[in-house]
Scaffold this active site. Structure first.
Site, mmCIF file in Angstrom:
data_model
loop_
_atom_site.group_PDB
_atom_site.id
_atom_site.type_symbol
_atom_site.label_atom_id
_atom_site.label_comp_id
_atom_site.label_asym_id
_atom_site.label_seq_id
_atom_site.Cartn_x
_atom_site.Cartn_y
_atom_site.Cartn_z
ATOM 1 N N GLU B 63 0.725 -1.300 0.219
ATOM 2 C CA GLU B 63 -0.057 -0.010 0.115
ATOM 3 C C GLU B 63 0.864 1.484 0.037
ATOM 4 O OE1 GLU B 63 -0.407 -2.653 1.916
ATOM 5 O OE2 GLU B 63 -2.446 -3.491 1.404
ATOM 6 N N HIS B 132 -10.258 -4.659 11.067
ATOM 7 C CA HIS B 132 -10.929 -4.385 9.991
ATOM 8 C C HIS B 132 -12.369 -3.621 9.845
ATOM 9 C CE1 HIS B 132 -8.387 -7.663 8.685
ATOM 10 N NE2 HIS B 132 -8.919 -7.862 7.495
HETATM 11 C C1 TPP Z 1 -2.218 -4.558 4.555
HETATM 12 C C2 TPP Z 1 -3.337 -5.304 4.294
HETATM 13 N N1 TPP Z 1 -3.654 -5.207 2.753
HETATM 14 C C3 TPP Z 1 -4.758 -5.866 2.412
HETATM 15 C C4 TPP Z 1 -5.329 -6.960 3.277
HETATM 16 C C5 TPP Z 1 -6.238 -7.795 2.640
HETATM 17 N N2 TPP Z 1 -5.974 -9.056 2.698
HETATM 18 C C6 TPP Z 1 -6.109 -10.013 3.536
HETATM 19 S S1 TPP Z 1 -5.551 -11.637 3.310
HETATM 20 C C7 TPP Z 1 -4.925 -10.829 1.846
HETATM 21 C C8 TPP Z 1 -4.132 -12.000 1.061
HETATM 22 C C9 TPP Z 1 -2.745 -12.505 1.894
HETATM 23 O O1 TPP Z 1 -2.281 -13.363 0.851
HETATM 24 P P1 TPP Z 1 -1.165 -14.236 1.488
HETATM 25 O O2 TPP Z 1 -0.003 -13.201 2.281
HETATM 26 O O3 TPP Z 1 -0.596 -15.001 0.336
HETATM 27 O O4 TPP Z 1 -1.674 -15.169 2.458
HETATM 28 P P2 TPP Z 1 -2.755 -16.259 2.329
HETATM 29 O O5 TPP Z 1 -4.234 -15.647 2.400
HETATM 30 O O6 TPP Z 1 -2.559 -16.700 0.959
HETATM 31 O O7 TPP Z 1 -2.688 -17.078 3.569
HETATM 32 C C10 TPP Z 1 -5.139 -9.801 1.684
HETATM 33 C C11 TPP Z 1 -4.889 -8.886 0.324
HETATM 34 C C12 TPP Z 1 -4.775 -6.870 4.523
HETATM 35 N N3 TPP Z 1 -5.333 -7.700 5.573
HETATM 36 N N4 TPP Z 1 -3.875 -6.074 5.026
#
Ligand code: TPP
Ligand code: MG
Lengths: 324, 360
Positions: B63, B132
């Protein structure tokens, strides 16, 4: 897949994975009752990373997890009843109902924190490693990170500092190929993920994230270095999330990945692989399996019954503990 | 009224983006999930298909970095629209927003401008918990150089977003997730709603109620019940937090002598603090009672619905505050209030409407 690879405690690793699988499937099945009223990010398909890593960790080793924390918490011996009560929003939950499923914590088990903001937990683990160093102990801190979290600046800042200070930290990169509905190749240039460590002069290792013994071996080497004061390691484990990013369902039909890709990974189910290996080594059969499943099911039923019956926190308590 | 077209706020936002992008080829969208199957709760649906990946850019989870990248492109004359699924995720980008987006025009003596729009969504409900669901509009509204808007009706959401995308300045648009479901009449085609201050949404002479975003919907529900008890509420949608234009509120308080502010975010140090302070400064002599603020209490959002019982202001708490302010005897309001309470008791506290099926 050779029988000789089955290590002495593979039965325990297998049981731990099966237990986590059964718990999360129970969450998925009962989610439709709408009594678990918080988002759930299931780790079904990824159990080998959680179990392989935690098998090498002691209770005084600290673990920091993400939004997808159920398997990590359970593999580190986090209290099942407290987890279920938390998901049900009850006072007996591990956060008293304040956190929900993305904030699981259990100090006795060394689950320091789980945090739902991507990459937010990484520096917390480095800070835990710093505290351990300052206290002169030989414990370690591990941070579980999704493949998405390495895109945040704070991952790189944390790697740099941990390497500079040679802190006892394991950076566990659990690459399930997706961040929500976006594939890795659409978010990052292609290169070996272990190369991320080279930028910080940090050792890295990779292993099949669906092979619990391979995960464990890689962690063993890294943890030995960390305890000896030889600093952090980046560990990369490729694996696959079977169900939707958030929630109980399958979502291979919505267009971001194919059913064929999913089936390919399902074929390599970490739990089934371990079971087959045990059976091939003559150390597991249908009777042992049935007995094991029965015992686990009893534990799960008890935990759900406990969580459902447990009282809700009273509304006035919402304002307590803002300060310590 | 054959042409009256009813859309949800989410649909109105999607349409605004589409129209603005069609109009101005410099506009491009950046964010996590903008082109995925969920398309930011539908608000960017179809845009990637229509304008391609070069103009609807799926971003890595970075971000702060991509906000700076957007600012750099904006200074060069491009028109980025950033979308965050939660206000909480935008927190990682505050350095770029506060130091660069907000100050570049000023520091360069107007030589450079930053035509950037950042949409961010306030979460609520389904136990999503402390990180959230933050409504941090006061944080953004504090910074000169940013414009901050909180649309509530579908017509305004569309017009404000198009206006924001045509504005030479950085505009932060804070949407409440539950407001996304609100429906209303939305004109076809291109139009703008100027980013120039509050609007009156209901006339009344007894008490001035000012609210932002989802709390405006609660305030309108309260106003209806108050009306049944003979209390006329002058309901004002603050709509534009910065630039802060208090004239309409001042004019209203001069008539009613009573001010009630409903914050979507925290009560202490919230937007209401600025509104009340300004009214006290400019219309002190008109106030017949001390102004009252409602807002979130002094603790983070807990996940469990049991702990949320008294967390958010509701139509009922607004009615009670307005009744106390106007000094009506409780009996006068008791019957319509009880009727509303009975209706609300049927709804769960943690979902926006009865047909909702979690998760978020
Ligand atoms: C700073 C931030 N940006 C966006 C999100 C929304 N978000 C929650 S989980 C996620 C994906 C995370 O992907 P990854 O790190 O690969 O973990 P996975 O869900 O695959 O276990 C996103 C974008 C967030 N929680 N925090
Ligand atoms: Mg991932």
């Amino acid at each position: 897949m050779t029988t000789s690879r089955a290590s002495a405690d593979l039965p325990e690793l297998y049981r731990a994975m099966r237990r986590i699988r059964m718990i999360e499937e129970a969450v998925a099945v009962r989610y439709a009752e709408q009594e678990m009223r918080c988002p759930v990010h299931l780790s079904i398909g990824q159990e080998a990373v959680a179990v392989g890593v935690c098998a090498e960790m002691r209770p005084d080793d600290q673990l920091v997890s993400t939004h997808r924390c159920h398997a990590h918490y359970l593999a580190k011996n986090g209290d099942l009843k407290a987890m279920m009560a938390e998901i049900y929003g009850k006072a007996a939950g591990c956060c008293g109902g304040r956190g929900g499923s993305m904030h699981l914590t259990d100090s006795a088990a060394g689950v320091l924190l789980s945090l739902p903001i991507v990459a937010s937990s990484i520096p917390i683990a480095v800070g835990a490693g710093l505290a351990i160093r300052q206290e002169g102990r030989d414990a370690v801190a591990a941070t579980f990170m999704g493949d998405g979290s390495i895109e945040e600046g704070v991952f790189h800042e944390s790697m740099n500092f941990a390497a500079l200070m040679r802190l006892p930290v394991l950076f566990i990169l659990e690459n399930n190929l997706y961040s929500c509905y976006t594939g890795l190749k659409d978010r990052q240039p292609q290169r070996p993920l272990t190369d991320l460590a080279r930028a910080y002069g940090m050792p890295a290792d990779a292993a099949d994230g669906n092979d619990v013994e391979a995960v464990r071996k890689a962690v063993q080497r890294a943890i030995t270095r960390a305890r000896a004061g030889d600093g952090p390691t980046l560990l990369v484990f490729d694996t696959y999330r079977w169900r939707e990013h958030c929630g109980p369902n399958y979502d291979n039909d919505i267009g971001y990945r194919t059913e064929a890709e999913f089936l390919g990974w399902k074929e390599r189910c970490p739990v089934e692989q371990a079971r087959r290996r045990l059976v091939a080594a003559g150390r597991h059969d249908d009777a042992t399996e049935a007995a094991m499943i029965t015992t686990i099911q009893v534990e799960i039923d008890e935990a759900f019954a406990f969580a459902k019956m447990a009282p809700f926190p009273s509304p006035e308590t919402a304002r307590s503990h803002v300060y310590g | 009224m054959a042409e009256a077209r009813i859309l949800t706020v989410a649909e109105a936002i999607r349409e605004a983006t589409d129209i603005a992008m069609e109009h101005d080829p410099r506009i491009f969208v950046m964010g996590e999930g903008v082109s995925d199957p969920k398309a930011i709760f539908g608000t960017t649906a179809g845009l990637a298909e229509r304008y391609g990946a070069a103009r609807v850019m799926e971003m890595p989870i970075a971000e702060n970095g991509f906000t700076g990248i957007a600012i750099g492109a904006a200074i060069m004359g491009r028109r980025p629209l950033i979308v965050h699924q939660r206000v909480d995720f935008a927190l990682l980008s505050l350095e770029q927003l506060f130091n660069n987006a907000a100050k570049t025009c000023y520091v360069t003596g107007g030589h450079h401008t930053v035509p950037l729009v950042v949409r961010m969504i306030v979460g609520r409900g389904w136990g999503q918990g402390p990180a959230h669901s933050q409504s941090l509009e006061a944080l953004f509204a504090m910074v000169p150089g940013l414009k901050v808007v909180m649309p509530t009706t579908a017509r305004e959401a569309k017009g404000q977003l198009i206006a924001a995308l045509e504005d030479p300045n950085p505009v932060i648009m804070i949407e409440h997730r539950w407001v996304h479901y609100a429906t209303g009449h939305v004109p076809e085609g291109h139009y703008t709603v100027p980013l120039d201050g509050p609007r009156r949404v209901r006339e009344g002479g007894d008490v001035t109620i000012v609210a932002t975003s989802y709390m405006l919907l609660e305030a309108l529900r309260a106003a209806e019940t108050l009306n049944k008890a003979g209390i006329g509420a002058d309901v004002i949608d603050l709509a534009v937090l910065r630039p802060f234009e208090p004239d309409l509120i001042i004019e209203s308080v001069r008539r009613t002598g009573r001010l009630l502010f409903i914050d979507t975010g925290f009560r202490q140090f919230g937007i209401g603090a600025e509104v009340v302070a300004t009214v006290v400064e400019q219309a002190f002599g008109s106030l017949v009672r001390p102004p009252v603020r409602l807002g979130l209490p002094e603790h983070p959002t807990p996940s469990s619905r049991a702990l949320l019982a008294d967390f958010y202001p509701t139509a009922l708490s607004i009615i009670d505050a307005a009744a106390a302010l106007t000094e009506v005897e409780p009996e006068r309001i008791a019957v319509p209030r009880a009727a509303l309470a009975a209706e609300l008791a049927k709804l769960p506290v943690d979902v926006p409407h009865p047909t909702f099926r979690g998760p978020f």
